[in-house]
Write a protein that holds these residues in place. Sequence first.
Motif, mmCIF file in Angstrom:
data_model
loop_
_atom_site.group_PDB
_atom_site.id
_atom_site.type_symbol
_atom_site.label_atom_id
_atom_site.label_comp_id
_atom_site.label_asym_id
_atom_site.label_seq_id
_atom_site.Cartn_x
_atom_site.Cartn_y
_atom_site.Cartn_z
ATOM 1 N N ASP A 1 -16.534 21.844 -5.524
ATOM 2 C CA ASP A 1 -15.722 20.858 -4.809
ATOM 3 C C ASP A 1 -14.374 20.650 -5.491
ATOM 4 O O ASP A 1 -14.252 20.711 -6.726
ATOM 5 N N GLY A 2 -13.365 20.362 -4.666
ATOM 6 C CA GLY A 2 -12.116 19.864 -5.203
ATOM 7 C C GLY A 2 -12.265 18.398 -5.574
ATOM 8 O O GLY A 2 -13.261 17.752 -5.211
ATOM 9 N N GLU A 3 -11.286 17.865 -6.298
ATOM 10 C CA GLU A 3 -11.366 16.492 -6.796
ATOM 11 C C GLU A 3 -10.000 15.828 -6.666
ATOM 12 O O GLU A 3 -9.011 16.328 -7.201
ATOM 13 N N ILE A 4 -9.963 14.729 -5.952
ATOM 14 C CA ILE A 4 -8.739 13.935 -5.845
ATOM 15 C C ILE A 4 -9.067 12.506 -6.275
ATOM 16 O O ILE A 4 -10.024 11.921 -5.783
ATOM 17 N N PHE A 5 -8.267 11.982 -7.179
ATOM 18 C CA PHE A 5 -8.412 10.595 -7.613
ATOM 19 C C PHE A 5 -7.095 9.896 -7.320
ATOM 20 O O PHE A 5 -6.042 10.282 -7.809
ATOM 21 N N ALA A 6 -7.163 8.858 -6.476
ATOM 22 C CA ALA A 6 -5.963 8.190 -6.005
ATOM 23 C C ALA A 6 -6.058 6.683 -6.206
ATOM 24 O O ALA A 6 -7.151 6.104 -6.203
ATOM 25 N N VAL A 7 -4.893 6.043 -6.352
ATOM 26 C CA VAL A 7 -4.807 4.620 -6.607
ATOM 27 C C VAL A 7 -3.948 3.967 -5.535
ATOM 28 O O VAL A 7 -2.826 4.423 -5.254
ATOM 29 N N ASN A 8 -4.473 2.920 -4.945
ATOM 30 C CA ASN A 8 -3.751 2.152 -3.930
ATOM 31 C C ASN A 8 -2.769 1.227 -4.653
ATOM 32 O O ASN A 8 -3.164 0.227 -5.237
ATOM 33 N N THR A 9 -1.493 1.563 -4.598
ATOM 34 C CA THR A 9 -0.488 0.808 -5.347
ATOM 35 C C THR A 9 -0.291 -0.606 -4.807
ATOM 36 O O THR A 9 0.307 -1.441 -5.489
ATOM 37 N N ARG A 10 -0.794 -0.886 -3.628
ATOM 38 C CA ARG A 10 -0.704 -2.249 -3.090
ATOM 39 C C ARG A 10 -1.655 -3.195 -3.820
ATOM 40 O O ARG A 10 -1.419 -4.395 -3.893
ATOM 41 N N LEU A 11 -2.773 -2.625 -4.301
ATOM 42 C CA LEU A 11 -3.839 -3.452 -4.870
ATOM 43 C C LEU A 11 -4.076 -3.232 -6.346
ATOM 44 O O LEU A 11 -4.693 -4.071 -7.008
ATOM 45 N N ALA A 12 -3.649 -2.084 -6.865
ATOM 46 C CA ALA A 12 -3.953 -1.745 -8.271
ATOM 47 C C ALA A 12 -2.761 -1.058 -8.899
ATOM 48 O O ALA A 12 -1.904 -0.492 -8.193
ATOM 49 N N GLY A 13 -2.718 -1.066 -10.222
ATOM 50 C CA GLY A 13 -1.614 -0.439 -10.928
ATOM 51 C C GLY A 13 -1.895 1.007 -11.288
ATOM 52 O O GLY A 13 -2.974 1.490 -11.156
#
Length: 293
Positions: A281-293
């Motif tokens: 599997d590929g792996e993407i880790f993303a952060v919602n800048t509206r809610l988290a830094g």
Amino acid sequence: MSLEELFRTYRAPAEALRAVDGRFVNFLGVSTAASILPQGPALSGKVYDELPIPGDSVFAGAAEYQALLTAIDACKAQPSLTVAEFGAGWGPWVSAAGVVGKRLGIKDIRLIAVEADSEKYKLMQAHLAYNGLAGQDGVSIATYEGAVWHTDTTLNFPKNIVAVDFGGRVSETSHSTDYRGMAYETTEIRAYSLESLLKGERTIDYMHVDVQGAEYEILSRAGDLMNEKVKYLFIGTHSRLIDGQLLELLHKWGWDIRFANPCQFVFNRSIPTIEGMTVADGEIFAVNTRLAG
């Protein structure tokens, strides 16, 4: 914090790193039935207490642990922790979140998990209970036997799937051969939209999505919900096309990408889909800048 520092920070104390016959324990202190995985008896009684770099040598690479622990570390000062796992299998990531959250002293832990295969769903219930999460004060659990989809509906899923096969995928039609070219009859199962699953839930601190090729179709139709409700997101991807689609989608949403490792595949013309050619599997880790830094 470096990757090694992150893992050392959350490694379980020595007294939690003990395994009994028929089970194995990872560096977080999560105990798992050996029979769940293809290695089976070879895992029985083993303790994997080394930091999982580049992986735990059993079922997960460093990236999945890094994503989960990064999210927990960012939320550790909160009074609550909410984690969702879609395409959960036996629930390794909600259970890890619960075990670590309890050890941190978080008093209000919410775990949400969805799994389509009925036998793996039962394994998940047992796994959560064995790790001291089910029926415990301060821990609430919502599990759903079914699939995550872009709408509430009925879908088809392989019937009598082999216990150690974690590649089953839903389909809108019945069939005798799945997306990998494997022979499976199907049965009807319930499918839930993200809107239905998360309605009434508080902010999701961490979401883990591994749905065997349906990840873009599901997430792309739930942008408003994701932007309003989810802080940290890990996605297991299942084709190079999906890798690109999700990166474009997350960029459009304004999220930050912490890492993106493309899936690995071996081209085989006899396999009916490119998702079925994926060998890692590929792996993407993303952060919602509206809610988290």
